[in-house]
Every structure is written in structure tokens, then in C-alpha cells.
Design a protein around this motif. Structure first.
Motif, PDB file in Angstrom:
ATOM      1  N   GLY A  55       6.369  -1.137  22.130  1.00 14.08           N
ATOM      2  CA  GLY A  55       5.733  -0.423  21.035  1.00 14.08           C
ATOM      3  C   GLY A  55       5.992   1.067  21.084  1.00 14.08           C
ATOM      4  N   ILE A  56       6.777   1.538  20.123  1.00 12.42           N
ATOM      5  CA  ILE A  56       7.008   2.979  20.037  1.00 12.42           C
ATOM      6  C   ILE A  56       5.863   3.543  19.201  1.00 12.42           C
ATOM      7  CG2 ILE A  56       8.545   4.796  19.216  1.00 12.42           C
ATOM      8  CD1 ILE A  56      10.873   2.941  19.728  1.00 12.42           C
ATOM      9  N   ASN A  57       4.836   3.980  19.911  1.00 13.48           N
ATOM     10  CA  ASN A  57       3.674   4.587  19.275  1.00 13.48           C
ATOM     11  C   ASN A  57       3.153   5.672  20.206  1.00 13.48           C
ATOM     12  OD1 ASN A  57       2.173   3.244  21.315  1.00 13.48           O
ATOM     13  ND2 ASN A  57       2.035   1.423  20.027  1.00 13.48           N
ATOM     14  N   ALA A  58       2.112   6.361  19.774  1.00 13.03           N
ATOM     15  CA  ALA A  58       1.596   7.476  20.562  1.00 13.03           C
ATOM     16  C   ALA A  58       1.161   7.028  21.954  1.00 13.03           C
ATOM     17  CB  ALA A  58       0.442   8.148  19.831  1.00 13.03           C
ATOM     18  N   ASN A  81      10.878  -0.955  20.761  1.00 16.69           N
ATOM     19  CA  ASN A  81      10.239  -1.226  19.478  1.00 16.69           C
ATOM     20  C   ASN A  81      10.175  -2.728  19.256  1.00 16.69           C
ATOM     21  OD1 ASN A  81       9.082  -0.800  17.024  1.00 16.69           O
ATOM     22  ND2 ASN A  81      11.004  -0.433  15.952  1.00 16.69           N
TER      23      ASN A  81
END
Length: 82
Positions: A55-58, A81
Motif C-alpha cells: 500500500g503506497i499511502n501515508a 502498490n
């Protein structure tokens, strides 16, 4: 087992079947990368991936950054991702 160094995104680029080589030097590099990818698939070469964060998130980026800043990380962290 030997480790795979310095190929970075080139192996994944090979797997995506990008449109090179453009020159004789690139043709030779392409052949070497193709062979390296085959050896990784066969388990003869070992990558240095030690941690995968999905997961490319904060939250994922903060976690990856914290791992790198800790100073005791051996190997590579990949934020994927998926």
C-alpha cells in the motif's frame, strides 16, 4: 548464495518487456539482466529484500521511512502498490 546488486528497477523493467535495447551496449546489458532475472527465478541469485510494505499511502511511507532512519536496517524495503 550470491546476492543481486545494482540492478534496481531494471529487472522489473525486463519483466515488463520494455522496448530496448537501442544500442550494442544496451543489448549486452539487456542480455545480462535477462540472465540475472532467470537466475533469480531459479533461486540461484538472492535479492536483498528484507521488508515489504503493501500500500503506497501515508502510513506505509511513514513506516518505510522510519525503518530507514532507524539505522539498523539490513537489505531493502519495498513499498508496493497492492
Amino acid at each position: 548464495m550470491p546476492k543481486l546488486f545494482g540492478l534496481g528497477g531494471y529487472l522489473s523493467a525486463y519483466r515488463r518487456k520494455i522496448t530496448w535495447p537501442q544500442s550494442p551496449l544496451e543489448a549486452r546489458q539487456y542480455a545480462l539482466l535477462r540472465r540475472a532475472a532467470e537466475l533469480v527465478d531459479l533461486g540461484r541469485l538472492k535479492h536483498t529484500l528484507t521488508r515489504r510494505i503493501d500500500g503506497i499511502n501515508a502510513a506505509g511511507l511513514i513506516e518505510a521511512h522510519a525503518l530507514g532512519e532507524a539505522g539498523n536496517m539490513i537489505g531493502k524495503v519495498v513499498v508496493a502498490n497492492r
